[in-house]
Design a protein around this motif. Structure first.
Motif: not given
Ligand SMILES: CN(C)C(=N)NCCC[C@H](N)C(=O)O
Length: 254
Positions: A14-40
């Motif tokens: 996920l952290a290698d995802g494309l960026l066009t209009h904003i700068d890259r900042v570190p992505v927390d993969l575990d948090l992303a997974q938890r946020q995705w589960e909460a979204y679902v």
């Protein structure tokens, strides 16, 4: 009416995802997974059955499943994403929708079209033109949707990744947007500028309820003052990749 939504779990890349209009900042993969589960879980709590598109671990942006298809009634128009890196994502989405019994159409070369560029309301389909989607993609979408009675309108988009990075629509058809990145708000008869960028993205859960990012409390209050019920979720890790609440699901209504 059955309410089902496609979702796709985040890739380990996920952290290698494309960026066009904003700068890259570190992505927390575990948090992303938890946020995705909460979204679902939020979709499910609101009565939406979620259907997982098989994961695409080699595709960093595959969690943004919205970009792979445009649904209209019983037709699934499989997209041809504007970024080469995302082309492989569509196969899994197509297979799931085929298995569910939807009619399938395709955007073909030289057309490109991303689902995030497509905003639908009440028979009108606005398509952002200028970023990932080209005129051939818009023309092909219009041809696919014309027999279903949809009116497809191309709208200029130069300041944001996707049309739905800039605007979405409330249940009453008011188009809400972050004015700084909206090229021409006069496209819509009713346009409302919201006070926070993440507030411009809503997913309609029913005629009175919207799902939105928890990063926009003043916009949330504005929507509640209009009589809407708001479900808010944290999507910070996806926002770092130019994603938003709309990108993480595809609602199927039949
Ligand atoms: C409405 N939006 C924003 C979307 N539907 N998709 C977001 C895709 C983000 C991804 N990093 C990319 O650049 O493709």
């Amino acid at each position: 009416m059955s309410r089902r939504a496609l979702v796709r779990r985040p890739s380990p890349r996920l952290a290698d995802g494309l960026l066009t209009h904003i700068d890259r900042v570190p992505v927390d993969l575990d948090l992303a997974q938890r946020q995705w589960e909460a979204y679902v879980a939020a979709l499910q709590a609101e009565g939406w059955e979620t259907i997982e598109v098989p994961p695409a671990p080699d595709c960093p942006d595959s969690v943004f499943v919205e970009d792979t298809v445009v649904m209209y009634a019983d037709l699934a128009v499989i997209t041809r994403p504007g970024a080469d890196e995302r082309r492989a994502e569509v196969t899994g989405t197509e297979q799931v929708l085929r298995d569910l019994g939807y009619r399938i159409a395709h955007i073909e070369a030289p057309g490109t079209l991303d689902g995030g560029d497509v905003l639908k309301h009440d028979g009108t389909v606005w398509v952002g033109l200028g970023g990932r989607t080209n005129q051939a993609g818009v023309d092909q979408l219009a041809a696919h949707l014309a027999p279903l009675g949809a009116r497809v309108v191309g709208v200029p988009l130069t300041k944001a990744l996707h049309l739905k990075s800039a605007v979405t629509a409330l249940p009453d058809g008011t188009v809400v947007g972050w004015a700084d990145v909206v090229d021409d708000p006069t496209v819509w008869t009713s346009f409302l500028a919201v006070p926070e960028e993440p507030g411009s993205h809503v997913v309609l859960l029913d005629e009175a309820t919207v799902l939105m990012s928890s990063a926009a409390p003043r916009t949330r209050a504005l929507y509640e003052d209009r009589g809407l019920r708001v479900v808010a979720v944290d999507v910070t890790e996806f926002e770092k990749l130019e994603g938003c609440v709309t990108c993480l699901s595809v609602r199927l209504r039949d």
